[in-house]
Write an enzyme that holds these catalytic residues in place. Structure first.
Site, short mmCIF file in Angstrom:
data_model
loop_
_atom_site.label_atom_id
_atom_site.label_comp_id
_atom_site.label_asym_id
_atom_site.label_seq_id
_atom_site.Cartn_x
_atom_site.Cartn_y
_atom_site.Cartn_z
N ASN A 155 7.15 -7.16 8.87
CA ASN A 155 7.55 -6.35 10.02
C ASN A 155 6.97 -6.80 11.36
OD1 ASN A 155 5.08 -5.41 8.92
ND2 ASN A 155 5.33 -3.43 9.89
N GLY A 231 0.53 -5.18 3.38
CA GLY A 231 1.82 -4.96 2.73
C GLY A 231 1.83 -3.59 2.08
N SER A 232 2.67 -3.44 1.08
CA SER A 232 2.84 -2.12 0.46
C SER A 232 1.64 -1.75 -0.40
CB SER A 232 4.11 -2.13 -0.39
OG SER A 232 4.00 -3.15 -1.37
N GLU A 251 -4.53 -3.81 3.98
CA GLU A 251 -3.87 -2.96 5.00
C GLU A 251 -2.54 -2.53 4.39
OE1 GLU A 251 -5.25 -2.24 7.93
OE2 GLU A 251 -6.95 -3.61 7.76
N LEU A 252 -2.44 -1.25 4.00
CA LEU A 252 -1.33 -0.86 3.13
C LEU A 252 -0.40 0.18 3.79
CD1 LEU A 252 -3.47 -0.74 -0.14
CD2 LEU A 252 -2.24 -2.68 0.84
N CYS A 285 3.82 0.29 10.10
CA CYS A 285 2.95 1.10 9.23
C CYS A 285 2.46 2.33 9.95
CB CYS A 285 1.80 0.24 8.71
SG CYS A 285 0.96 -0.63 10.02
N GLU A 379 6.28 6.70 1.68
CA GLU A 379 6.49 5.94 2.92
C GLU A 379 7.99 5.67 3.10
OE1 GLU A 379 5.01 1.83 3.11
OE2 GLU A 379 4.44 2.29 5.16
#
Ligand code: NAP
Length: 495
Positions: A155, A231-232, A251-252, A285, A379
């Site tokens: 993203n 990512g996820s 970093e989710l 995010c 999400e």
């Protein structure tokens, strides 16, 4: 179309097995570029090069590392227009947003370059430990982790790559980067800035291909000391299970809330949400996913928000007149549309949007959303905002905290006491008063709590996470000061 080569051990090359794949525009399906599909042999070569590169780079003085990084920052500035066009083409975000992203590249590199020169340690007051005399001297020394694996999402293909590469390199690590399969071309452009600035061979490799195969091989390899993943949450959890004894920064995902209290500036709140929920088609995010509005003002808030959202112009990402571009694929757009339909089926009211055209979803506002429904809990990563109600601070904070995530939150109010209480009680990595969570200064600590991850990015914090501390003790011979004798001498001298 020519294959854009990947970077392994200082060499730009294709994969040994000769496979390549197209990167296509999510807007019109046109081919933006062609990149190699790396295999396990390429992973092994990249890690071997990184191991050698890490040995060389950790012995390179910080001032020299800084010089190379500052040059890379200059090159990123000079190439910002070209990088912006690549971002827009492969992500489908508007050219205006892509220019904003690309223009931050040089600055992130410079901030990190500085932090790489600040690897201070501490002196240790060892004699304060009972049984330890004055014969010992202790201090701490910070050193790079060694080989860092960086895995990034689609993203923000420039920002999120640089928030890993720049601090890792500044701190003296070697990096193997695996960018998202849909957005590898931006990563290559950025890597070229470091190589052209004089980064030694092996210190940075960039390999492209399927995350599942390459990711598993990278994160389980014992040569790797540190994994920095964005990512996820699902993939982050998988990495946590598979990585073994390694340092992790994750970093989710998120479902970021905004609380709007009755004393809020509603025009400000509506304008900020109309931006914060729809930038990059909601694929951020820290995007606003949930608005928790007090019942006394929720009607007025929606009256202010809906026309602003309906006015967002969706279309060709390359046009400067477009406000919002595409999602990353039409499959993702369909997933988001179906989430909106499911929310409506469960009783929510779709006040704007809800429709899909190819990879574009109309900017959507969904009111009366049940806070425990999947539309609020999971999400969304799309251009829709869910509005629900809470009648006091306590229930608003409980609702804000009521998901598995904790990345960021926003609060609109003029009640300082209420805001202070909410700041203390909301479990989120960043909290914004009178703005939405969709705000980031590149130098600030950035990273989530709970299911949103572990650790912080932002150059100072990332450099800390990409270094390790050694304790050093010098052992002299035991000796005893005759304190009484010295005091007597001092007394005589002073009289
Ligand atoms: P994703 O599907 O989790 O992919 C992220 C990266 O992981 C990609 O490079 C992917 O490669 C790779 N990957 C896939 N399988 C892997 C495996 N088994 N092992 C290691 N890596 C693997 O996420 P995305 O769809 O690109 O990005 C959206 C997600 O990122 C959202 O959840 C969003 O919230 C999160 N995000 C978080 C932050 C933050 O700061 N907290 C910032 C931005 C985005 P392939 O592309 O080849 O599959």
């Amino acid at each position: 179309m020519d294959v854009t080569p990947m970077l392994i051990g200082g060499e730009w090359r294709t994969t040994a097995r000769g496979r390549a794949e197209s990167v296509t525009s999510p807007y019109d399906g046109s081919v933006v570029g062609t990149v190699p599909v790396a295999g396990l042999g390429d992973v092994d070569e990249a890690l071997a090069a990184a191991e050698a590169g890490a040995g060389l780079w950790r012995r390179t003085p910080a001032h020299e590392r800084m010089r190379i990084l500052l040059r890379a920052g200059e090159l990123a500035d000079e190439r910002a227009d070209e990088i912006a066009r690549t971002i827009s083409a492969e992500v489908g975000k508007t050219i205006t947003e892509a220019q904003g992203e690309a223009s931050r590249s040089g600055e992130i590199i410079r901030l990190a370059a500085f932090e790489g020169t600040q690897l201070y340690g501490h002196t240790l007051p060892l004699d304060a430990n009972r049984g330890t005399g004055l014969d010992k001297l202790g201090f701490t020394l910070r050193q790079p982790c060694g080989v860092v694996v960086a895995i990034s999402p689609f993203n923000y293909p420039a920002l999120l790559v640089l928030h890993k590469l720049a601090p890792a390199l500044a701190a003296g690590n070697a990096v193997v980067l695996k960018p998202a399969r849909t957005t590898p071309l931006t990563a290559f452009s950025l890597a070229a800035c470091f190589v052209d600035a004089g980064l030694p061979a092996g210190v940075l490799s960039v390999i492209t291909g399927p995350g599942g195969e390459l990711g598993d091989a990278l994160v389980t390899d014992p040569r790797v000391r540190k994994i920095s993943f964005t990512g996820s949450t699902a993939i982050g959890e998988r990495i946590t299970r598979m990585a073994g004894l390694k340092k992790l920064s994750l970093e989710l995902g998120a479902s970021c809330p905004v609380i709007v209290m009755p004393d809020a500036d509603l025009e400000l709140a509506a304008s900020a949400v109309a931006a914060g929920g729809y930038v990059n088609a909601g694929q951020v995010c820290i995007s606003v996913q949930r608005v928790i509005a007090h019942p006394a003002i929720s009607g007025d808030f929606l009256d202010a928000l809906v026309p602003k959202v309906k006015a967002i112009k969706v279309g060709d990402p390359s046009s400067p007149d477009t406000d919002m571009g595409t999602l990353i694929s039409s499959a993702e757009a369909e997933r988001v549309r179906q989430c909106i339909v499911a929310a409506a089926d469960a009783g929510a009211r779709v006040l704007a949007g809800g429709e899909r055209d190819g990879s574009m979803v109309a900017p959507s506002v969904v009111a009366d959303v049940d806070p425990v429904s999947p539309f609020a809990q999971d999400e969304l990563f799309g251009p829709a905002v869910a509005v629900s109600a809470a009648s006091d601070w306590q229930s608003a904070v409980t609702q804000a905290n009521g998901t598995a995530y904790g990345l960021a939150a926003g609060i609109f109010t003029s009640d300082v006491a209420g805001a202070v209480r909410a700041i203390r009680e909301i479990d989120a990595g960043s909290i914004h008063i009178n703005w939405t969570p969709l705000w980031r200064a590149d130098l600030m600590p950035y990273g989530g709590l709970k299911g949103s991850g572990i650790g912080k990015e932002g150059p100072r914090w990332a450099v800390e996470e990409m270094t390790e501390v050694k304790t050093v003790v010098f052992h002299g011979r035991p000796w005893q000061l005759d304190v009484h004798h010295l005091m007597e001498e001092g007394g005589e001298a002073g009289s």
